[in-house]
Design an enzyme around this catalytic site. Structure first.
Site, PDB file in Angstrom:
ATOM      1  N   ASP A  37      -1.490   3.032   2.397  1.00 16.16           N
ATOM      2  CA  ASP A  37      -1.319   3.009   3.799  1.00 16.16           C
ATOM      3  C   ASP A  37      -0.727   4.366   4.518  1.00 16.16           C
ATOM      4  O   ASP A  37      -0.515   5.186   3.667  1.00 16.16           O
ATOM      5  CB  ASP A  37       0.074   2.089   4.169  1.00 16.16           C
ATOM      6  CG  ASP A  37      -0.116   0.640   3.916  1.00 16.16           C
ATOM      7  OD1 ASP A  37      -1.274   0.158   4.185  1.00 16.16           O
ATOM      8  OD2 ASP A  37       0.613  -0.069   3.291  1.00 16.16           O
ATOM      9  N   HIS A  38      -1.045   4.505   5.689  1.00 15.95           N
ATOM     10  CA  HIS A  38      -0.642   5.948   6.325  1.00 15.95           C
ATOM     11  C   HIS A  38      -1.396   7.184   5.778  1.00 15.95           C
ATOM     12  O   HIS A  38      -0.972   8.205   5.795  1.00 15.95           O
ATOM     13  CB  HIS A  38       0.757   6.097   6.266  1.00 15.95           C
ATOM     14  CG  HIS A  38       1.630   4.979   6.720  1.00 15.95           C
ATOM     15  ND1 HIS A  38       1.271   4.251   7.975  1.00 15.95           N
ATOM     16  CD2 HIS A  38       2.440   4.115   5.724  1.00 15.95           C
ATOM     17  CE1 HIS A  38       2.418   3.062   7.830  1.00 15.95           C
ATOM     18  NE2 HIS A  38       2.659   3.229   6.865  1.00 15.95           N
ATOM     19  N   ARG A  39      -2.471   7.186   4.766  1.00 11.30           N
ATOM     20  CA  ARG A  39      -3.239   8.177   4.300  1.00 11.30           C
ATOM     21  C   ARG A  39      -2.574   8.569   3.061  1.00 11.30           C
ATOM     22  O   ARG A  39      -2.686   9.553   2.534  1.00 11.30           O
ATOM     23  CB  ARG A  39      -3.595   9.126   5.158  1.00 11.30           C
ATOM     24  CG  ARG A  39      -4.774   8.950   6.214  1.00 11.30           C
ATOM     25  CD  ARG A  39      -5.813   8.557   5.894  1.00 11.30           C
ATOM     26  NE  ARG A  39      -6.908   8.353   6.676  1.00 11.30           N
ATOM     27  CZ  ARG A  39      -7.185   7.314   7.266  1.00 11.30           C
ATOM     28  NH1 ARG A  39      -6.469   6.162   7.301  1.00 11.30           N
ATOM     29  NH2 ARG A  39      -8.224   7.169   8.446  1.00 11.30           N
ATOM     30  N   LEU A  40      -1.381   7.885   2.705  1.00 10.52           N
ATOM     31  CA  LEU A  40      -0.640   8.110   1.368  1.00 10.52           C
ATOM     32  C   LEU A  40      -1.317   7.386   0.302  1.00 10.52           C
ATOM     33  O   LEU A  40      -0.830   6.362  -0.243  1.00 10.52           O
ATOM     34  CB  LEU A  40       0.740   7.851   1.463  1.00 10.52           C
ATOM     35  CG  LEU A  40       1.568   8.395   2.586  1.00 10.52           C
ATOM     36  CD1 LEU A  40       2.838   7.953   2.753  1.00 10.52           C
ATOM     37  CD2 LEU A  40       1.574   9.974   2.686  1.00 10.52           C
ATOM     38  N   ARG A  59      -9.777   4.233   9.917  1.00  6.92           N
ATOM     39  CA  ARG A  59      -9.355   2.775   9.597  1.00  6.92           C
ATOM     40  C   ARG A  59      -8.183   2.875   8.629  1.00  6.92           C
ATOM     41  O   ARG A  59      -8.053   4.083   7.979  1.00  6.92           O
ATOM     42  CB  ARG A  59     -10.151   1.731   8.807  1.00  6.92           C
ATOM     43  CG  ARG A  59     -10.932   2.176   7.483  1.00  6.92           C
ATOM     44  CD  ARG A  59     -12.017   1.242   6.988  1.00  6.92           C
ATOM     45  NE  ARG A  59     -12.525   1.554   5.833  1.00  6.92           N
ATOM     46  CZ  ARG A  59     -11.959   1.182   4.666  1.00  6.92           C
ATOM     47  NH1 ARG A  59     -11.007   0.285   4.523  1.00  6.92           N
ATOM     48  NH2 ARG A  59     -12.468   1.675   3.469  1.00  6.92           N
TER      49      ARG A  59
END
Length: 217
Positions: free
Chosen positions: A189-192, A9
């Site tokens: 967001d975006h695994r950042l 997710r």
């Protein structure tokens, strides 16, 4: 069932920035703990305690944080348990608070030492009677034949302390973890993800202060 490799997710509830991060890690921890409590998270004080025994074997288990006193994170346990025996041989431990619903984690890395007996007794006396009896009943981490045998021990303990004040067992106590590092993780967001680690600095006057560094996710 969906393949485990496909379960994922996005993390998009917010960001932790240099501007929003408090300069004191304990104030930041108290802020996040308060958020976890107010959000109605189940067991917001639950934390994983990781230890390593004298053979180098790591173990983890979930316990409840009971206080933060003088900069130390405090929990209580049976002193004959695996975690206690590990800590007695290697005082280096880590704590992990997994507030998944808020997309937050806190990691604490430091050393553990025993809580004074007067503080142990004070906390023990504040526990529900059933919890006090359970502490006397269980030889934590030791084998037992069945749940029925455990319940029988509990009934024996109830009879022993019937209409009596229950002292804290000598084999039951607490540990206080003095942090060397406290890391705050906020999903992004975006695994950042946003990660900041506070590291303890000790000056030549032996007064502690903290440096802080953003880490890549």
């Amino acid at each position: 069932m969906q393949p485990l490799s496909q379960i994922r997710r996005e993390y998009s509830q917010g960001h932790l920035t240099e501007g929003s991060l408090l300069s004191d890690p304990y104030l930041q921890f108290n802020l996040w703990m308060g958020d976890a409590v107010e959000a109605g998270l189940p067991d917001p004080t639950a934390m994983t305690v990781a230890s390593v025994n004298d053979q180098g074997q790591p173990s983890q288990r979930i316990v409840l944080l009971k206080d933060v006193i003088g900069g130390d994170f405090v929990f209580y346990t049976n002193l004959g348990s695996r975690k206690a025996q590990d800590i007695m041989s290697n005082s280096k431990v880590s704590l992990h608070f997994p507030w998944h619903i808020l997309e937050r984690q806190v990691h604490v890395r430091g050393t553990a030492s025993l809580v004074p007996r007067d503080a142990v007794q004070k906390y023990f006396s504040s526990r529900p009677i059933s919890s006090q009896l359970a502490a006397w009943t269980s030889k934590q981490s030791q084998p037992i034949d069945s749940r029925e045998a455990l319940l029988a021990r509990f009934e024996e303990t109830k009879n022993t302390f019937s209409n009596k004040d229950i002292p804290a067992p000598e084999f039951w106590g607490g540990f206080k973890v003095t942090p060397q590092e406290i890391e705050f993780w906020q999903g992004g967001d975006h695994r950042l993800h946003d990660r900041f680690v506070f590291s303890r600095n000790v000056s030549h006057e032996n007064s502690a202060n903290w440096s802080v560094q953003r880490l890549m996710p």
